[in-house]
Scaffold this active site. Structure first.
Site, PDB file in Angstrom:
ATOM      1  N   ASP A 158      -7.279   3.481  -2.334  1.00  0.00           N
ATOM      2  CA  ASP A 158      -7.113   2.955  -0.779  1.00  0.00           C
ATOM      3  C   ASP A 158      -8.624   2.924  -0.475  1.00  0.00           C
ATOM      4  O   ASP A 158      -9.081   2.290   0.625  1.00  0.00           O
ATOM      5  CB  ASP A 158      -6.535   4.312  -0.135  1.00  0.00           C
ATOM      6  CG  ASP A 158      -7.037   5.709  -0.400  1.00  0.00           C
ATOM      7  OD1 ASP A 158      -7.584   5.829  -1.468  1.00  0.00           O
ATOM      8  OD2 ASP A 158      -6.561   6.653   0.222  1.00  0.00           O
TER       9      ASP A 158
ATOM     10  N   ASP B 255       0.718  -1.295  -0.049  1.00  0.00           N
ATOM     11  CA  ASP B 255      -0.012   0.102   0.022  1.00  0.00           C
ATOM     12  C   ASP B 255       0.981   1.311  -0.024  1.00  0.00           C
ATOM     13  O   ASP B 255       1.466   1.621   1.030  1.00  0.00           O
ATOM     14  CB  ASP B 255      -0.982  -0.087   1.267  1.00  0.00           C
ATOM     15  CG  ASP B 255      -1.784   1.332   1.539  1.00  0.00           C
ATOM     16  OD1 ASP B 255      -1.943   1.925   0.373  1.00  0.00           O
ATOM     17  OD2 ASP B 255      -2.019   1.558   2.639  1.00  0.00           O
ATOM     18  N   PHE B 256       1.075   1.903  -1.148  1.00  0.00           N
ATOM     19  CA  PHE B 256       1.640   3.049  -1.194  1.00  0.00           C
ATOM     20  C   PHE B 256       0.764   4.507  -1.009  1.00  0.00           C
ATOM     21  O   PHE B 256       0.123   4.903  -1.840  1.00  0.00           O
ATOM     22  CB  PHE B 256       2.151   3.219  -2.647  1.00  0.00           C
ATOM     23  CG  PHE B 256       3.395   2.268  -2.830  1.00  0.00           C
ATOM     24  CD1 PHE B 256       4.810   2.697  -2.822  1.00  0.00           C
ATOM     25  CD2 PHE B 256       3.290   1.050  -3.084  1.00  0.00           C
ATOM     26  CE1 PHE B 256       5.666   1.830  -3.047  1.00  0.00           C
ATOM     27  CE2 PHE B 256       3.923   0.208  -3.510  1.00  0.00           C
ATOM     28  CZ  PHE B 256       5.527   0.353  -3.418  1.00  0.00           C
TER      29      PHE B 256
END
EC number: 2.7.1.33
Length: 236
Positions: free
Chosen positions: A91, A6-7
């Site tokens: 996200d 998860d960036f």
């Protein structure tokens, strides 16, 4: 072993999963650290969600391991009822997936307390309807400092007065208590519109807000990673 990456806007997080079980979470500071994660854990499959780095930057770090790239048109375990799905934050998609995995067949309001605060609603039939976006705590402090002549930049503190008796105290009161009031009122409005809701809160400030809100809250700090892994398994 599966690896979920998860960036986010602030951090890179890696989650190692054995099927549905979260084994380990690692916070990374640089892309090159992915090499170490892959060497240590030897994942068989990878899923990537990025709101801050381009996929072209990330792909060389993944070696030859099969990678699923999260995007709005990827098959998902829920339906999307959103007018501009191509602009929907990755996200947000992952967080909703995680919430549905924990609370299936339930109306869920997901509140992510990251750089931005996001509110996302998925109904008991498995349809995602959208939600809201507002500035996170740090953005509110920075905005007051940046767009005024004399207000200082304040760091987030957990001991916040209701009545500020200094400039610092007044900013803390306005930002933090104002945010609490925002969250409580949005929960109330969603409850009025949709009836019974399961409230799931995640993100960097989730623990702080858990004890500040009147509603019953389920805190899931790694909700996005769990949602990514669920999407990976769904596409296997």
């Amino acid at each position: 072993m599966n690896l979920a990456l998860d960036f986010g806007n602030t951090f890179i997080k890696a989650g190692l999963f054995k099927e549905n079980e979260l084994i380990e979470v690692v916070r990374l500071t640089d892309l090159t650290e992915i090499d170490r994660i892959i060497a240590n854990f030897r994942p068989r499959h990878i899923i990537v969600s990025s709101v801050s780095r381009s996929i072209e930057e990330i792909k060389p770090q993944l070696k030859d391991i099969p990678a699923t790239i999260l995007r709005p048109d990827l098959p998902l375990p829920f339906k999307i009822n959103y007018k501009t799905p191509q602009t929907l934050g990755l996200d947000r998609i992952a967080a909703v997936s995680g919430a549905q995995g924990i609370f299936p067949d339930t109306n869920c309001l997901v509140i992510d307390t990251g750089t931005c605060f996001t509110y996302d609603f998925i109904d008991s039939a498995g349809t995602y309807h959208g939600g809201g976006i507002s500035p996170g705590i740090s953005l509110r402090f920075k905005a007051l400092h940046t767009f005024t002549a004399n207000l200082p930049l304040i760091e987030f503190e957990k001991d916040v007065p209701l009545v500020g008796q200094s400039t610092k105290g007044s900013i803390l009161s306005g930002v933090v208590n104002g945010t609490i009031a925002e969250i409580q009122e949005i929960i109330r409005m969603y409850s009025d519109k949709f009836g019974h809701l399961q409230i799931i809160i995640c993100g960097g400030d989730a623990k702080f807000f858990e004890n500040k809100l009147k509603a019953s809250i389920f805190v899931a700090p790694e909700l996005v990673l769990r949602g990514l892994n669920r999407i990976l398994l769904y596409n296997a």
